[in-house]
Design a protein around this motif. Sequence first.
Motif, short mmCIF file in Angstrom:
data_model
loop_
_atom_site.label_atom_id
_atom_site.label_comp_id
_atom_site.label_asym_id
_atom_site.label_seq_id
_atom_site.Cartn_x
_atom_site.Cartn_y
_atom_site.Cartn_z
N ASN A 56 0.22 4.11 1.13
CA ASN A 56 0.02 4.91 2.35
C ASN A 56 0.55 4.25 3.60
O ASN A 56 0.79 4.90 4.61
N CYS A 57 0.66 2.90 3.56
CA CYS A 57 1.01 2.18 4.78
C CYS A 57 2.17 1.26 4.49
O CYS A 57 2.40 0.86 3.35
N CYS B 241 -5.81 1.02 5.70
CA CYS B 241 -6.36 2.34 5.37
C CYS B 241 -7.50 2.26 4.38
O CYS B 241 -8.16 3.25 4.11
N CYS C 174 0.85 -1.18 0.00
CA CYS C 174 0.00 0.00 0.00
C CYS C 174 0.89 1.24 0.00
O CYS C 174 1.85 1.31 0.76
ZN ZN Z 1 -2.92 1.45 3.53
#
Ligand code: ZN
Length: 745
Positions: free
Chosen positions: A456-457, A475, A454
């Motif tokens: 974002n993560c 997320c 991911c």
């Molecule tokens: Zn994420």
Amino acid sequence: MFAEVAFPISNFKTFTYQIPEKLIAETHVGSRVLAPFRRQQKEGIIVNILTSSSFKGETKLINKLIDNYQIVTPELWELINWISNYYMTPLGQVAKTVFPKNLSTRYKPQKLWFVESRIDINPLQFEKLKKRAPKQYEVLKLVTTESRPLQVSLLKNFASNPLQICKSLEQDKLVKLFEKEVKPNSDHFSFSPIKKKITLDRSQEEVANLIKISLDSNIYNPYLLHGVTGSGKTEIYIESVKYCLGKGKTSIILLPEISLTPQIAGRFRSVFGDRVALWHSKLNQQQRSWTWKEICKGTFKVVIGARSAIFSPLKDLGLVVIDEEQEASFRQDSPSPRYHARDVALMRARLSKAVIILASATPSLESYYNRQKNKLKYLHLPNRFGGAKQPKVHLVDMLKEQEETGKFGQVISGFLQNKIEERLNSNEQVILLQNRRGFSPTIKCGDCGEIAMCPNCNVTFSYHRKTNNLLCHFCGFSRLNEKQSCTECGSKSLLYFGAGTQKVQALLEETFPEASIERLDMDTTTSGINITKILAAFNNGEIDILLGTQMIAKGLDFPNATLVGIINADQGLYLPDFRSGERVFQLIYQASGRSGRHQKPGEVVIQTYSPDNPVIRCAAELDMDKYYEIALREREELDYPPFSWLSKIEIADKNYKRVSKLASTISRKIIGGYSGLEILGPAPCYIEKLRGYYRFQIIFKSQKVIDPNGKKLHSFIKTNFHGFNKNYSNSQSRISIHFDPLSLI
Ligand code: ZN
Ligand code: ADP
Ligand code: ZN
């Protein structure tokens, strides 16, 4: 007389007003009022009544009372203050969590259209209609056969706009059409109530009697009810609630998981009917608001629900039950207040002089320890009800299986497959636990080795085949897997490792084409209603194999389910968290507890790559005490709870350098400290990046021998960090304080 009024503005600061003479008699703590505030009339809540005002300026008059009941009880208000203080969260933020959102906009029940037949229809008209307007004819035919008014929106099968049809019929004087207010209905979150004859057995009776004596004494009394799976804990709750109602008192039952609601609600409703309210995440705003008000008015005497049900505005609270008290879902981590509903419940019971029962077959290590220290009184149901035996457990060593069969990465072992077949042949039911949703938890490129992560993560994407996308379970970010190729090198040879519930389902459907198989996880239950549907179908025997995540592992009671399979018992075992072993043990033990709960004997198959791990071994022996003693010794050695109090400060920022610098600055400026306090970090969190933010944490451990009630740690944190967001925080960084965090990753 004066009143302190809190307004639902960001800080919930209170303001003093004078109470008009004519309103004094009906004004109470918890009443909602309209009062002049910054040149407008604003709705607020009275939080205190005073005979004199210390306010120096002119006090304005309260304009009027909004309702003729209190929307919050004085104890509940005290609880809100306690939460604000203990978890160091502004009062306004706590109040926002506690009250349903639109309580202040005055919710009106929804109005629906109903249609009813008229007795004076001319048969000739009827026939004419058949030719002229067949749809109207169909609707009219249905309406005339019903003795009660029909809800118009339910006639969608006949036409896309049933209201228009009904209006035409009304114009011709063939039906009566009218609007009616309806109560928000949450029946679809409950099994239909079925009356059952219950006579408590000896040990149940003993436990119930102790609780009743306690209820009679009207003092705060905390219990740990330790009852093995299927021992009839729910019947004890029902008996206690019944006794409470008899004394004119109310009860709250907290459940850890929405999947437990339908069955328990059905059992409670069969005994208590309409006096029971349900409170859970799938209620919409209207339902929440309405339920809240009806609780205030005293319509409901029993509230069953998720963690926030602990805030129900019940008066005369006599009993709180926390079912499966060990569950992490009782903790709210975000948004703040970051509270644990079990601790809040203990405080609420204390404030209300109520009895509180923490119940489980696998108590949390904290409660197990608190019972040893006599902080909780112990109630024990050591046996299953009705002579039902504990299931026979088989441990399957998947590594050996791999060597013997030569098949790599088997999801369902030959042994489990045979067991499933046996049960299907004897018309018994199977529950399979795979505590991971989606199809595959890891996608790797066969050429360049890139693992899909991911953006974002700091976690891998899961592949969801039904929707053909890559989804982040942290997320929620998702990417369509359209080209099915590696984003780095473009290669088409993607490898899908590991198994989620979707893959297990696909395998089962291949292997057992005749069986009816259903999956219960977050993806199949977004609507909420589906939970009840799937569980009711399993209960009625329409489903042979129920497959799911931890949603199906606890609390449920199905007499014909005689085999439980745990596909991957090791999941979560090696997470670097001090609670991971405890969690895995509880999950396996609870899941096993779904098997053979009634007359038919049950079996459990546990698949593992770590058959010698003490967690797995003790779980397979269903030996809780043995594992808990091992776990307690480990915790003691490392000064983890229940031998210490824990807090952590989390610092997050989109920029790595900035957060790492801020974390060191904060850590350098810490003052005070005492022997028995250990400070760990600052260090990056295990999941270093989450939702686009890099995270650092500082952990504080305070030994209980030095700090028996946690007050030292609390005041240390307060000195260092109260209001510290102002001091340190630039607008980009987020700093949060966590008291008694459940997890350190
Ligand atoms: Zn994420
Ligand atoms: P637990 O919550 O401890 O896992 P339950 O309360 O679900 O156990 O009880 C298991 C099953 O035994 C349920 O179907 C329950 O109705 C039944 N049962 C328990 N006690 C009695 C009793 N005294 N009389 C009749 N049925 C009982
Ligand atoms: Zn690649």
